[in-house]
Design a protein around this motif. Sequence first.
Motif, mmCIF file in Angstrom:
data_model
loop_
_atom_site.group_PDB
_atom_site.id
_atom_site.type_symbol
_atom_site.label_atom_id
_atom_site.label_comp_id
_atom_site.label_asym_id
_atom_site.label_seq_id
_atom_site.Cartn_x
_atom_site.Cartn_y
_atom_site.Cartn_z
ATOM 1 N N LEU A 174 0.830 -1.193 0.000
ATOM 2 C CA LEU A 174 0.000 0.000 0.000
ATOM 3 C C LEU A 174 0.875 1.258 0.000
ATOM 4 N N PRO A 175 0.395 2.340 -0.604
ATOM 5 C CA PRO A 175 1.200 3.571 -0.669
ATOM 6 C C PRO A 175 1.030 4.455 0.563
ATOM 7 N N TYR A 176 0.873 3.842 1.751
ATOM 8 C CA TYR A 176 0.647 4.616 2.972
ATOM 9 C C TYR A 176 1.667 4.204 4.031
ATOM 10 N N GLU A 177 2.057 5.165 4.840
ATOM 11 C CA GLU A 177 2.950 4.877 5.946
ATOM 12 C C GLU A 177 2.172 4.540 7.211
ATOM 13 N N GLN A 178 0.947 5.043 7.321
ATOM 14 C CA GLN A 178 0.099 4.753 8.474
ATOM 15 C C GLN A 178 -1.293 4.385 7.982
ATOM 16 N N LEU A 179 -1.958 3.512 8.733
ATOM 17 C CA LEU A 179 -3.298 3.066 8.369
ATOM 18 C C LEU A 179 -4.274 3.421 9.478
ATOM 19 N N PRO A 180 -5.429 4.007 9.133
ATOM 20 C CA PRO A 180 -6.461 4.193 10.152
ATOM 21 C C PRO A 180 -7.013 2.842 10.588
ATOM 22 N N LYS A 181 -7.638 2.815 11.736
ATOM 23 C CA LYS A 181 -8.116 1.555 12.320
ATOM 24 C C LYS A 181 -9.078 0.836 11.393
ATOM 25 N N SER A 182 -10.002 1.571 10.759
ATOM 26 C CA SER A 182 -10.998 0.938 9.891
ATOM 27 C C SER A 182 -10.333 0.263 8.688
ATOM 28 N N LEU A 183 -9.293 0.898 8.135
ATOM 29 C CA LEU A 183 -8.595 0.310 6.988
ATOM 30 C C LEU A 183 -7.783 -0.910 7.421
ATOM 31 N N LEU A 184 -7.203 -0.859 8.608
ATOM 32 C CA LEU A 184 -6.451 -2.005 9.118
ATOM 33 C C LEU A 184 -7.368 -3.216 9.301
ATOM 34 N N ILE A 185 -8.566 -2.989 9.832
ATOM 35 C CA ILE A 185 -9.517 -4.092 10.033
ATOM 36 C C ILE A 185 -9.896 -4.716 8.698
ATOM 37 N N GLN A 186 -10.180 -3.886 7.707
ATOM 38 C CA GLN A 186 -10.539 -4.415 6.394
ATOM 39 C C GLN A 186 -9.364 -5.116 5.729
ATOM 40 N N LEU A 187 -8.161 -4.663 5.998
ATOM 41 C CA LEU A 187 -6.974 -5.331 5.455
ATOM 42 C C LEU A 187 -6.885 -6.757 5.992
ATOM 43 N N VAL A 188 -7.124 -6.924 7.300
ATOM 44 C CA VAL A 188 -7.069 -8.260 7.902
ATOM 45 C C VAL A 188 -8.172 -9.147 7.334
ATOM 46 N N TYR A 189 -9.384 -8.601 7.193
ATOM 47 C CA TYR A 189 -10.488 -9.376 6.618
ATOM 48 C C TYR A 189 -10.161 -9.813 5.183
ATOM 49 N N THR A 190 -9.560 -8.909 4.417
ATOM 50 C CA THR A 190 -9.228 -9.228 3.027
ATOM 51 C C THR A 190 -8.172 -10.325 2.951
ATOM 52 N N VAL A 191 -7.179 -10.252 3.821
ATOM 53 C CA VAL A 191 -6.131 -11.272 3.840
ATOM 54 C C VAL A 191 -6.719 -12.649 4.115
ATOM 55 N N VAL A 192 -7.599 -12.747 5.098
ATOM 56 C CA VAL A 192 -8.199 -14.044 5.439
ATOM 57 C C VAL A 192 -9.085 -14.540 4.299
ATOM 58 N N ALA A 193 -9.828 -13.645 3.666
ATOM 59 C CA ALA A 193 -10.677 -14.049 2.543
ATOM 60 C C ALA A 193 -9.828 -14.594 1.395
ATOM 61 N N GLN A 194 -8.699 -13.944 1.111
ATOM 62 C CA GLN A 194 -7.835 -14.403 0.023
ATOM 63 C C GLN A 194 -7.187 -15.746 0.341
ATOM 64 N N LEU A 195 -6.903 -15.998 1.608
ATOM 65 C CA LEU A 195 -6.344 -17.300 1.993
ATOM 66 C C LEU A 195 -7.346 -18.430 1.750
ATOM 67 N N ASN A 196 -8.636 -18.104 1.793
ATOM 68 C CA ASN A 196 -9.672 -19.110 1.542
ATOM 69 C C ASN A 196 -9.928 -19.339 0.058
ATOM 70 N N TYR A 197 -9.334 -18.499 -0.810
ATOM 71 C CA TYR A 197 -9.604 -18.602 -2.247
ATOM 72 C C TYR A 197 -8.913 -19.796 -2.895
ATOM 73 N N ILE A 198 -7.780 -20.225 -2.358
ATOM 74 C CA ILE A 198 -6.989 -21.256 -3.025
ATOM 75 C C ILE A 198 -7.038 -22.543 -2.200
ATOM 76 N N PRO A 199 -6.855 -23.693 -2.834
ATOM 77 C CA PRO A 199 -6.883 -24.960 -2.089
ATOM 78 C C PRO A 199 -5.828 -24.990 -0.989
ATOM 79 N N ALA A 200 -6.209 -25.508 0.165
ATOM 80 C CA ALA A 200 -5.278 -25.612 1.288
ATOM 81 C C ALA A 200 -4.276 -26.723 1.031
ATOM 82 N N GLN A 201 -3.038 -26.494 1.455
ATOM 83 C CA GLN A 201 -1.960 -27.438 1.165
ATOM 84 C C GLN A 201 -2.239 -28.822 1.762
ATOM 85 N N HIS A 202 -2.760 -28.862 2.978
ATOM 86 C CA HIS A 202 -3.038 -30.131 3.643
ATOM 87 C C HIS A 202 -4.539 -30.315 3.855
#
Length: 210
Positions: A174-202
């Motif tokens: 991201l092109p930011y040095e600091q993130l507001p709390k609301s953007l940080l929360i959505q970043l975490v949600y997005t990361v978890v959603a993307q981890l569910n997109y691909i088949p799990a290794q095990h």
Amino acid sequence: MIKNLINNNGLNNTPITSKDVDIAEQIYQKEESTLKGNTTKNKPNKMSDPTITIPPEIRNLHQNITLAIDIIQINNCYFLTTISTNIYYRTVHCLKRINAYELSIALKEAFQIYKQADYNVTTLKADNEFRRILTAMNELNVQVQFCNPDDHVGEAERNNRTIKERCRIMYHRLPYEQLPKSLLIQLVYTVVAQLNYIPAQHGVSSHLSP
């Protein structure tokens, strides 16, 4: 239109021939307004439903779900993370504070996700630090397996480490040095959603994502 008029003798006493019109169209192309007016709208492509049904062998073998849970802190935000030990489906829930009430709401949200897919959460695996809070939550109706005082749930620890690593990667993109709390929360949600997109290794399937 001019070419039709010339061919039908609609224009008299003019040196312009139909061949002249063809040459002019080759040089200047057809008039833009004529193209827009005469062009019909293309029929849209038929939409296809990308969803597929869960294979019965997977549903039958993994109908009952065991969740490994833990709490992670990212900056000043706390999240309850869960991962199913076989399917490897991950969820994350932001906690306003760490207490029995907030934890109960987050767990019920996680249970509802599995319930909508006709799965049943029957067992929780948690660190010993959850013993006091989870023991008081009788409404969950699940079996809770606690670790020894000095141990941790391996699946939950690896899940937390993976989520934090992906969050750091996304933050540095991201092109930011600091993130507001609301953007940080959505970043975490997005990361978890993307981890569910691909088949799990095990996981239970090499080509179906959680």
